[in-house]
Write an enzyme that holds these catalytic residues in place. Sequence first.
Site, PDB file in Angstrom:
ATOM      1  N   HIS A  78       0.918  -1.638   0.097  1.00 41.58           N
ATOM      2  CA  HIS A  78       0.342  -0.063  -0.223  1.00 41.58           C
ATOM      3  C   HIS A  78       1.012   1.267  -0.147  1.00 41.58           C
ATOM      4  O   HIS A  78       0.602   2.446  -0.467  1.00 41.58           O
ATOM      5  CB  HIS A  78      -0.819  -0.229   1.350  1.00 41.58           C
ATOM      6  CG  HIS A  78      -1.739  -1.028   1.357  1.00 41.58           C
ATOM      7  ND1 HIS A  78      -2.720  -1.183   2.792  1.00 41.58           N
ATOM      8  CD2 HIS A  78      -2.559  -2.247   0.103  1.00 41.58           C
ATOM      9  CE1 HIS A  78      -3.688  -3.028   1.867  1.00 41.58           C
ATOM     10  NE2 HIS A  78      -2.985  -2.920   0.989  1.00 41.58           N
ATOM     11  N   HIS A 260      -8.933  -1.366  -5.238  1.00 47.29           N
ATOM     12  CA  HIS A 260      -8.324  -2.668  -4.096  1.00 47.29           C
ATOM     13  C   HIS A 260      -6.972  -3.279  -4.791  1.00 47.29           C
ATOM     14  O   HIS A 260      -6.196  -3.110  -4.173  1.00 47.29           O
ATOM     15  CB  HIS A 260      -8.371  -2.956  -3.144  1.00 47.29           C
ATOM     16  CG  HIS A 260      -7.587  -3.059  -1.828  1.00 47.29           C
ATOM     17  ND1 HIS A 260      -6.724  -2.039  -0.666  1.00 47.29           N
ATOM     18  CD2 HIS A 260      -7.094  -3.976  -1.462  1.00 47.29           C
ATOM     19  CE1 HIS A 260      -5.711  -2.499  -0.394  1.00 47.29           C
ATOM     20  NE2 HIS A 260      -5.974  -3.656  -1.086  1.00 47.29           N
ATOM     21  N   ASP A 264      -3.436  -2.839  -5.941  1.00 47.45           N
ATOM     22  CA  ASP A 264      -2.052  -4.086  -4.168  1.00 47.45           C
ATOM     23  C   ASP A 264      -1.282  -4.370  -6.012  1.00 47.45           C
ATOM     24  O   ASP A 264      -0.168  -4.501  -6.537  1.00 47.45           O
ATOM     25  CB  ASP A 264      -2.928  -5.412  -4.700  1.00 47.45           C
ATOM     26  CG  ASP A 264      -2.804  -5.079  -3.231  1.00 47.45           C
ATOM     27  OD1 ASP A 264      -2.617  -4.376  -2.766  1.00 47.45           O
ATOM     28  OD2 ASP A 264      -3.889  -6.035  -2.807  1.00 47.45           O
ATOM     29  N   HIS A 287      -0.793 -11.709  -4.517  1.00 45.04           N
ATOM     30  CA  HIS A 287      -0.023 -11.173  -4.624  1.00 45.04           C
ATOM     31  C   HIS A 287       1.069 -11.778  -4.951  1.00 45.04           C
ATOM     32  O   HIS A 287       2.709 -11.427  -5.285  1.00 45.04           O
ATOM     33  CB  HIS A 287       0.643 -11.260  -3.229  1.00 45.04           C
ATOM     34  CG  HIS A 287      -0.138  -9.977  -2.534  1.00 45.04           C
ATOM     35  ND1 HIS A 287      -0.034  -8.564  -2.410  1.00 45.04           N
ATOM     36  CD2 HIS A 287      -1.427  -9.337  -0.922  1.00 45.04           C
ATOM     37  CE1 HIS A 287      -0.946  -7.557  -2.234  1.00 45.04           C
ATOM     38  NE2 HIS A 287      -1.878  -8.174  -1.566  1.00 45.04           N
ATOM     39  N   HIS A 365      52.196  -3.268 -24.154  1.00 47.12           N
ATOM     40  CA  HIS A 365      51.329  -4.307 -23.701  1.00 47.12           C
ATOM     41  C   HIS A 365      51.025  -5.420 -24.414  1.00 47.12           C
ATOM     42  O   HIS A 365      49.953  -4.743 -25.371  1.00 47.12           O
ATOM     43  CB  HIS A 365      50.200  -3.081 -23.137  1.00 47.12           C
ATOM     44  CG  HIS A 365      48.847  -4.033 -22.226  1.00 47.12           C
ATOM     45  ND1 HIS A 365      47.992  -4.451 -22.105  1.00 47.12           N
ATOM     46  CD2 HIS A 365      49.251  -3.941 -20.492  1.00 47.12           C
ATOM     47  CE1 HIS A 365      47.551  -4.789 -21.626  1.00 47.12           C
ATOM     48  NE2 HIS A 365      47.755  -4.827 -20.390  1.00 47.12           N
TER      49      HIS A 365
END
Length: 463
Positions: A78, A260, A264, A287, A365
Amino acid sequence: MVKQKTIKTEISLTGVGLHTGKEVKMTFKPAPVNNGFTFVRVDLEGHPIIEADANYVVNTQRGTNLEKLGVKIQTPEHVLAALVGCDLDNVIIELNASELPIMDGSSKYFVEALEEAGVEEQTANRNVYVVKEVISFTDEASGSEILVMPSDHYTVTTMVDFGTKILGTQNATLKNIGDFKTEIASSRTFSFLHELESLLDNGLIKGGDLNNAIVYVDKEISASTMENLKVAFDKETISVKPNGILDNLTLHYPNEAARHKLLDVIGDLALIGTKIQGKIIANKPGHFVNTQFAKKMAKMIKIEQRNYVPVYDLNQEPLMDIHKIMAMLPHRPPFLLIDRIIEMSDSHVVGMKNVTMNENFFVGHFPDAPVMPGVLIVEAMAQTGGILVLSTVPDPENYLTYFMKIDNVKFKHKVLPGDTLTFKCDLITPIRRGICHMQANAYANGKLVAEAELMAQIAKKQQ
């Protein structure tokens, strides 16, 4: 490009955790660019930090739960939804307990607190993942599905059907994140009576009451259950309203449950760690499916970002040629390792170097198999960043640049004679007191060849 945003000042709220029943103080604090959303357990030794990251999800029973190195964060969804709904990118959330406060079961009070703290635009550009194809995740056990498809905006649609007459089928859509406050934020969490009985029997929802959860009565309430509810909610009487919910609460919307669930989804998908440009459609979201989808998206984005190589027109007139570079940098051949500056803003700079067999370092190198030394690639990235920090002073010729720190250096591919190197340096934090903290990447042949986190400081030359 949209700039990242944080809050102007810190602000605190207190409440109780829905499941633990423990009082918790939560403080929102401004955060630097590229911080994202991070939780800090100030009640534990060392104040451990847990990032809002889908990879830290350990279970999704009655909420999303994170854990990192044994440190837990419970039900952050939330709060995360409020942060996304307020169009923020970087916020620190300090807690003196593991579970965030439930408040009234919605995001309303978090949104109000964040608005009171104010919004501050930051220097770095916002990172947005643009969805190019349909990406989906399905939970075969529950039939839940969530997908994202290409769109010009971030939109979310949820469809819920719990197979009960009392709730029925509901839909909700958020077409613009700017409408989150008015259309979604006040939608409260909900539960069915049969779930509530199980939670009470297992000693959960210790912080629940009739003011922070909608309870849908999907079965006949026995006398014993009624007595248990009275004790749990500390009420002398409890009854069922004609619309099938427990009393002392009035729905904000006929489809508050679907709204809601949408809240979520937004909160759980914040765990991706990157804002999304795409159309989210969730059928029977929960979830578990939300966070599994977030993990899938985060992994895909990480792979794409790792393989992403910016493309620049190397034939266009440079912003700075070698003469302008030498007028600003104190370096000189053979230790001047950039040839051009292609572009520059307040928060980034892009440089270029043509690597030839005539380079002095190839003499010793591996002359029979010449490879550009990795430390010189880092030095070239630092010189590119030096242009950015020196451009902040009016007399750069009077300054020298010194390394302070080098972190997270990685060399991915060899750089050989004939390669064209491009260097991109992005500020991690704003330049202050001549200190530049930046993420530097080097590219050649369409690949990332080296990366490092660099910190340097400019200081005036001693006269």
